[in-house]
Design a protein around this motif. Structure first.
Motif, mmCIF file in Angstrom:
data_model
loop_
_atom_site.group_PDB
_atom_site.id
_atom_site.type_symbol
_atom_site.label_atom_id
_atom_site.label_comp_id
_atom_site.label_asym_id
_atom_site.label_seq_id
_atom_site.Cartn_x
_atom_site.Cartn_y
_atom_site.Cartn_z
ATOM 1 N N SER A 1 0.943 -1.099 -0.305
ATOM 2 C CA SER A 1 0.069 0.012 0.085
ATOM 3 C C SER A 1 0.500 1.268 -0.067
ATOM 4 C CB SER A 1 -0.852 0.677 1.466
ATOM 5 O OG SER A 1 -0.185 0.203 2.721
ATOM 6 N N THR A 2 0.317 2.118 0.062
ATOM 7 C CA THR A 2 1.078 3.246 0.017
ATOM 8 C C THR A 2 1.913 3.737 1.323
ATOM 9 O OG1 THR A 2 -0.541 4.196 -0.387
ATOM 10 C CG2 THR A 2 1.018 6.056 -0.245
ATOM 11 N N GLN A 3 1.629 3.149 2.321
ATOM 12 C CA GLN A 3 2.150 3.383 3.721
ATOM 13 C C GLN A 3 3.212 2.218 4.224
ATOM 14 O OE1 GLN A 3 1.100 5.902 6.465
ATOM 15 N NE2 GLN A 3 -0.519 6.482 5.687
ATOM 16 N N ALA B 1 -1.953 -4.237 -5.472
ATOM 17 C CA ALA B 1 -0.975 -2.860 -4.626
ATOM 18 C C ALA B 1 -1.155 -1.545 -4.961
ATOM 19 C CB ALA B 1 0.722 -2.600 -5.962
ATOM 20 N N GLN B 2 -0.600 -0.684 -4.203
ATOM 21 C CA GLN B 2 -1.829 0.675 -4.493
ATOM 22 C C GLN B 2 -1.420 1.026 -5.625
ATOM 23 O OE1 GLN B 2 0.965 4.196 -4.057
ATOM 24 N NE2 GLN B 2 2.392 2.571 -3.712
ATOM 25 N N GLN B 3 -2.439 1.937 -6.421
ATOM 26 C CA GLN B 3 -2.747 1.517 -8.012
ATOM 27 C C GLN B 3 -2.609 2.926 -8.839
ATOM 28 O OE1 GLN B 3 -6.935 -0.038 -7.981
ATOM 29 N NE2 GLN B 3 -6.614 0.292 -10.148
ATOM 30 N N HIS B 4 -2.044 2.435 -9.935
ATOM 31 C CA HIS B 4 -1.482 3.720 -10.574
ATOM 32 C C HIS B 4 -0.479 4.631 -11.567
ATOM 33 C CE1 HIS B 4 -5.932 4.428 -10.730
ATOM 34 N NE2 HIS B 4 -6.062 4.820 -9.172
ATOM 35 N N GLY B 5 0.819 3.863 -9.811
ATOM 36 C CA GLY B 5 1.834 4.243 -9.864
ATOM 37 C C GLY B 5 2.539 3.236 -10.767
ATOM 38 N N GLU C 1 -5.544 12.998 -13.175
ATOM 39 C CA GLU C 1 -3.412 13.357 -13.032
ATOM 40 C C GLU C 1 -3.533 11.870 -12.201
ATOM 41 O OE1 GLU C 1 -6.145 15.392 -12.826
ATOM 42 O OE2 GLU C 1 -5.393 17.118 -13.324
ATOM 43 N N ARG C 2 -3.734 11.708 -11.571
ATOM 44 C CA ARG C 2 -2.925 9.991 -10.537
ATOM 45 C C ARG C 2 -2.520 8.921 -11.621
ATOM 46 N NH1 ARG C 2 -7.777 9.933 -8.890
ATOM 47 N NH2 ARG C 2 -8.568 7.870 -8.753
ATOM 48 N N PHE C 3 -3.249 8.270 -13.026
ATOM 49 C CA PHE C 3 -3.638 7.537 -13.735
ATOM 50 C C PHE C 3 -2.045 7.666 -14.290
ATOM 51 C CE2 PHE C 3 -8.487 5.493 -14.142
ATOM 52 C CZ PHE C 3 -8.440 5.992 -12.713
ATOM 53 N N GLY D 1 -4.676 -4.395 -8.172
ATOM 54 C CA GLY D 1 -4.787 -3.138 -7.643
ATOM 55 C C GLY D 1 -5.598 -3.677 -6.179
ATOM 56 N N ASP D 2 -5.128 -2.772 -5.438
ATOM 57 C CA ASP D 2 -6.104 -2.837 -4.029
ATOM 58 C C ASP D 2 -6.977 -2.697 -3.502
ATOM 59 O OD1 ASP D 2 -5.851 -0.056 -4.542
ATOM 60 O OD2 ASP D 2 -5.274 0.833 -2.826
ATOM 61 N N ASN D 3 -8.123 -1.887 -5.127
ATOM 62 C CA ASN D 3 -9.609 -1.491 -4.820
ATOM 63 C C ASN D 3 -10.021 -2.919 -5.405
ATOM 64 O OD1 ASN D 3 -9.907 0.672 -4.064
ATOM 65 N ND2 ASN D 3 -8.335 1.714 -6.109
ATOM 66 N N VAL E 1 -14.360 3.374 -13.818
ATOM 67 C CA VAL E 1 -14.409 1.862 -13.935
ATOM 68 C C VAL E 1 -13.429 1.042 -14.009
ATOM 69 C CG1 VAL E 1 -16.047 0.313 -15.769
ATOM 70 C CG2 VAL E 1 -16.586 2.044 -14.820
ATOM 71 N N PHE E 2 -13.163 -0.207 -13.134
ATOM 72 C CA PHE E 2 -12.408 -1.349 -13.216
ATOM 73 C C PHE E 2 -12.225 -2.420 -13.374
ATOM 74 C CE2 PHE E 2 -10.124 1.633 -9.593
ATOM 75 C CZ PHE E 2 -9.377 2.702 -10.233
ATOM 76 N N GLY E 3 -11.543 -3.296 -13.538
ATOM 77 C CA GLY E 3 -11.571 -4.257 -14.287
ATOM 78 C C GLY E 3 -11.937 -5.440 -12.660
HETATM 79 C C1 XUL Z 1 -7.532 4.494 -7.018
HETATM 80 C C2 XUL Z 1 -6.894 4.994 -5.474
HETATM 81 C C3 XUL Z 1 -6.963 4.525 -4.710
HETATM 82 C C4 XUL Z 1 -5.298 3.878 -4.881
HETATM 83 C C5 XUL Z 1 -4.373 3.871 -3.454
HETATM 84 O O1 XUL Z 1 -7.935 4.921 -7.830
HETATM 85 O O2 XUL Z 1 -5.989 6.139 -6.299
HETATM 86 O O3 XUL Z 1 -7.657 3.659 -4.039
HETATM 87 O O4 XUL Z 1 -5.436 2.760 -5.186
HETATM 88 O O5 XUL Z 1 -4.473 2.791 -2.465
#
Ligand code: XUL
Length: 511
Positions: free
Chosen positions: A10-12, A93-97, A153-155, A262-264, A306-308
């Motif tokens: 995750s992030t932390q 894992a945290q998404q988008h990174g 932006e974060r994608f 991804g985490d979601n 929308v995510f898979g």
């Molecule tokens: C979802 C999002 C966060 C990350 C961090 O779009 O940016 O939930 O997945 O955990």
């Protein structure tokens, strides 16, 4: 009986959970977490993020994530579990990174890095790139219809474009661009891993309808990008075996490695949301509603994503920034304890006699409101209990309104997060949605989801498939005794009130 390991970067921090599956019994037999700042202080992160002078920039360190994986697998190896029973590993894992890798190193792929840092989901420095990509593909609606989200932006796509523009030589030297999920999976198998549609859909690059890279977006993002992206495979794919490195270093067996996500998407499984009609509402710092969708419906105003889904279907997710933030603000303004907050909520009748507010204490992302300001209708700011009722009703009506795009008839809600302990809030939720609400103790839901995904994929790969309902049974279930049921007459009243709320919201946005 087989053991399955789930990891969550995750992030932390990094968490590991091992589940033991014996027939219909599933049991967590190992659970361990480390925080990056404390466990790996040499990287200098704060809450997992590298300090930066520009507040819109948020990066972390892929080398730190690599070291954390090493520490966690050492803990698993030293756990005393009979690891000869370890059948499969998957991860979240945290998404988008994104992680940038150069031409291969023979002894420890996937290294070396062509970029020392990895931009993460908290980064908001790519507005220009979002606009450029949007224009090149023919507008926001087209991008959202294909990839599930407008440019965000974060994608990952906008982030890749920014890297290409600011560090063109390093971009050119990059052979493979990984997500955090596929990067860590690569370390486990000792080869470049694919991405799954759950995490691939957080990039503004993948076509949801085909689970392939959408070439219009790929070409709009950066030149030569197609050759740098990993392949996309279904979430339940066994992508390789734990590489000899892990056997030699920690004595771990050659377990199957299942594609990470991804985490979601992993939380969707870890919260047991494997059927359309059951959604989770997390009442945290921000409030989030998410659930499985059988069809890839997209949010027309661009506020939802929308995510898979790891089940091969889809998931919708909408985030509201003014969650606990607004509830805490309100509690403080009237100088209340949380107990008094609950009784204040109960002091006024449902519907609050038409008194209403729009809960934008801070800028909001759903709907998009750039400057915070609370608007009151027939509501006296000095009447604490009426304001508290108006706030909670507004938050629930906004959630019902802005999740309509998912096209899901919500029958059951699993409430999680700090404020879900407050049953007076859950009663408003049940009445507004006309749904049964259960409290759900999530713990590490993304990590648990990863372990359950390892189980599901391994059983499918060995010819003994298990339906998703059975996969999550016993571990990812709500507290049955916590049920809060809706009052039918109140639900009818809230349906009308929600239309009024929608009108007031629309006219506030228009001004
Ligand atoms: C979802 C999002 C966060 C990350 C961090 O779009 O940016 O939930 O997945 O955990």
């Amino acid at each position: 009986m087989p053991l399955y390991l789930g990891l969550d970067s995750s992030t932390q921090g990094l968490t590991g959970i091992v589940i033991d599956v014996d027939g219909s019994r599933r049991e967590v037999v190992f659970e361990s977490s480390l925080q990056f700042d404390a466990a790996l202080p040499q990287y200098g992160t704060q809450h997992g993020v590298l300090p930066h002078a520009d507040p819109s920039v948020a990066c972390s360190s892929p080398a730190m994530w690599t070291d954390a994986l090493e520490l966690m697998l050492a803990r698993v190896a030293a756990s005393g579990l009979d690891l000869s029973r370890l059948a499969a590993i998957s991860g979240s894992a945290q998404q988008h990174g994104s992680v940038y890798i150069g031409p291969g190193s023979a002894d420890r792929p996937p290294l070396p890095f062509t970029r020392a840092v990895a931009p993460i989901w908290m980064d908001s420095s790519t507005s220009a790139e979002c606009a450029e990509i949007t224009e090149a593909v023919g507008g926001s609606a087209t991008l959202a219809a294909h990839t599930g989200s407008r440019a965000v932006e974060r994608f990952t796509g906008p982030q890749i474009r920014r890297f290409y523009k600011t560090e063109p030589l390093a971009y050119t030297a990059t052979r493979r661009i990984h997500l955090v999920s596929s990067f860590l999976a690569s370390l486990l198998i000792g080869a470049h891993a694919p991405v799954d549609p759950g995490d691939g859909s957080g990039m503004n690059l993948m076509d949801l309808a085909t689970n392939r890279w959408w070439m219009a977006a790929v070409e709009a993002t950066a030149p030569g990008l197609a050759a740098k992206l990993p392949p996309i495979v279904p979430s339940s794919t066994v992508i390789g075996m734990l590489s000899p490195y892990w056997r030699e270093r920690h004595g771990l067996p050659g377990a199957a490695v299942v594609a990470w996500s991804g985490d979601n998407p992993c939380s969707l499984i870890g919260t047991g949301l494997v059927r359309e009609g059951v959604v989770a509402i997390s009442l945290g710092t921000s409030d989030t509603i998410f659930g499985l969708m059988r069809e890839p419906r997209v949010s027309p105003d661009g506020t939802g994503h929308v995510f898979g889904s790891p089940t091969g279907e889809f998931m919708g997710i909408t985030v509201f920034r003014n969650g606990s933030l607004a509830r805490e603000r309100m509690r403080d303004v009237y100088g209340l304890t949380w107990n008094r907050f609950s009784s204040a909520l109960e002091e006024n009748t449902p519907g609050n006699d038409g008194r209403m507010l729009l809960p934008w204490f801070e800028p909001e992302i759903t709907p998009l409101v750039s400057r915070g300001s609370v608007r009151r209708f027939e509501l006296d700011a000095s009447d604490g209990p009426a304001n508290i009722r108006a706030l909670v009703e507004a938050q629930m009506m906004a959630m019902a309104l802005h999740s309509r795009w998912m096209g899901v008839d919500v029958k059951i809600i699993y409430a999680t997060g700090g404020a879900s302990a407050n049953r007076a809030i859950l009663q408003v939720m049940a009445d507004v949605f006309g749904a049964d609400v259960y409290q759900f103790d999530v713990g590490n839901s993304a990590c648990l989801g990863a372990a359950l995904r390892a189980f599901e994929a391994h059983r499918a790969a060995t010819g003994q498939p298990v339906p998703w309902d059975d996969v999550v049974r016993g571990l990812a279930e709500p507290v049955t005794s916590s049920l809060v049921s809706p009052h039918p007459s109140r639900h009818a009243m809230y349906r009308e009130l929600t239309e009024r709320y929608a009108e007031r919201e629309a006219s506030a946005l228009a001004t």
